[in-house]
Scaffold this active site. Structure first.
Site: not given
Ligand code: AMP
Length: 280
Positions: A29-30, A60, A36
């Protein structure tokens, strides 16, 4: 390279595949951080072409959640993602992904989407499975990368891939943390200075639970209490849930005999943070 339309992305990937190239997808989601970037680096190592989607997915978010205020900065994201090895940043508009006549949802039913975050955010996972299905259909990746940070999301998506016979390998990457142990999250930017200090308790409490397990405590309910008590030491912390479940089925457990997920969601003011650890 930033691509904003589905047709342009399809054209690009069609040409890559004609050259026999494999494709890795990293959905986000950027507002990218090192968590990420760790997924992008993993994808870079294992695929010829790396696509990072950068889309704040409205479906979501619940009605009173932070869709409108979620941090966004596509120029910064494009630079970070490219430096980490992304070939394409797919950044569609909401209208591109959800035309006004769109009415199909993909939903994983049952306990797995009802516990943990599914209990506090009842419409969240069907938004996730719907948008990830769209991304899988658009990109048709060989491998897709997700973080253990959202362990329930990874478990739900694994179930979707299996149930729908999708030919995609899901790779789960470890949680990346700040130096004091707080799991990185785009939502950490919402925290006040004092909330940020106290937020380390999520990781500390999970560690205390894991330590107690390793010292011999096998009752899930006792470990839940240890974790909850630790979180409650922080005056600004308000527990949403603390739970220990079988992983990856997310079925209930009482005595721990195999791998479990200990997961917490804690609110600091309006900011809701999650963290977890797998052990057993
Ligand atoms: P989001 O942008 O928050 O939807 O996350 C996108 C992807 O990055 C998802 O698969 C999350 O699980 C992963 N992600 C977010 N934060 C972390 C983190 N601290 N460590 C590892 N992966 C992460």
């Amino acid at each position: 390279m930033i691509i904003t339309t589905i047709s342009e992305l399809r054209n690009y990937l069609h040409n890559q595949r004609l050259q026999g190239k494999t494709v890795g997808l990293v959905p986000t989601m950027g507002y990218l951080h090192d968590g990420h970037l760790s997924l992008i680096r993993a994808a870079r190592k294992e695929n010829n072409v790396v696509v990072v989607s950068d889309f704040v997915n409205p479906t979501q978010f619940g009605p009173n959640e932070d869709f409108a205020t979620y941090p966004r900065d596509i120029e910064r994201d494009a630079k970070l993602a490219t430096d980490a090895g992304a070939d394409v940043i797919f950044h569609p508009s909401v209208e591109e992904m959800y035309p006004t006549d769109s009415s199909t949802i993909v939903e994983v039913e049952g306990n797995i989407t009802k516990v943990l975050c599914g209990a506090s955010r009842p419409t969240h996972f069907k938004g996730v499975t719907t948008v990830v299905s769209m991304l899988f259909n658009i990109v048709q990746p060989d491998k897709a990368y997700f973080g253990q940070k959202d362990a329930q999301q990874a478990a739900v998506l694994m179930k979707m891939i299996n149930d729908l016979h999708m030919n995609i390998e899901l790779i789960t990457c470890p949680i990346v943390r700040e130096s004091d142990g707080l799991a990185m999250s785009s939502r950490n930017t919402y925290l006040s200075v004092e909330e940020r200090k106290q937020a380390v308790v999520l990781n500390q409490a999970l560690k205390a639970g894991k330590d107690a397990f390793e010292k011999g405590e096998k009752e899930a309910s006792k470990l839940v209490k240890i974790i909850s008590n630790k979180i409650n030491e922080m005056p600004l912390a308000e527990i949403d849930y603390v739970n220990i479940l079988d992983f990856p089925s997310l079925a209930p457990v009482s005595k721990i005999e195999k791998e479990v997920l200990a997961a917490v969601a804690v609110k600091f003011g309006k900011t809701r943070l999650i963290d977890n650890v797998i052990f057993g």
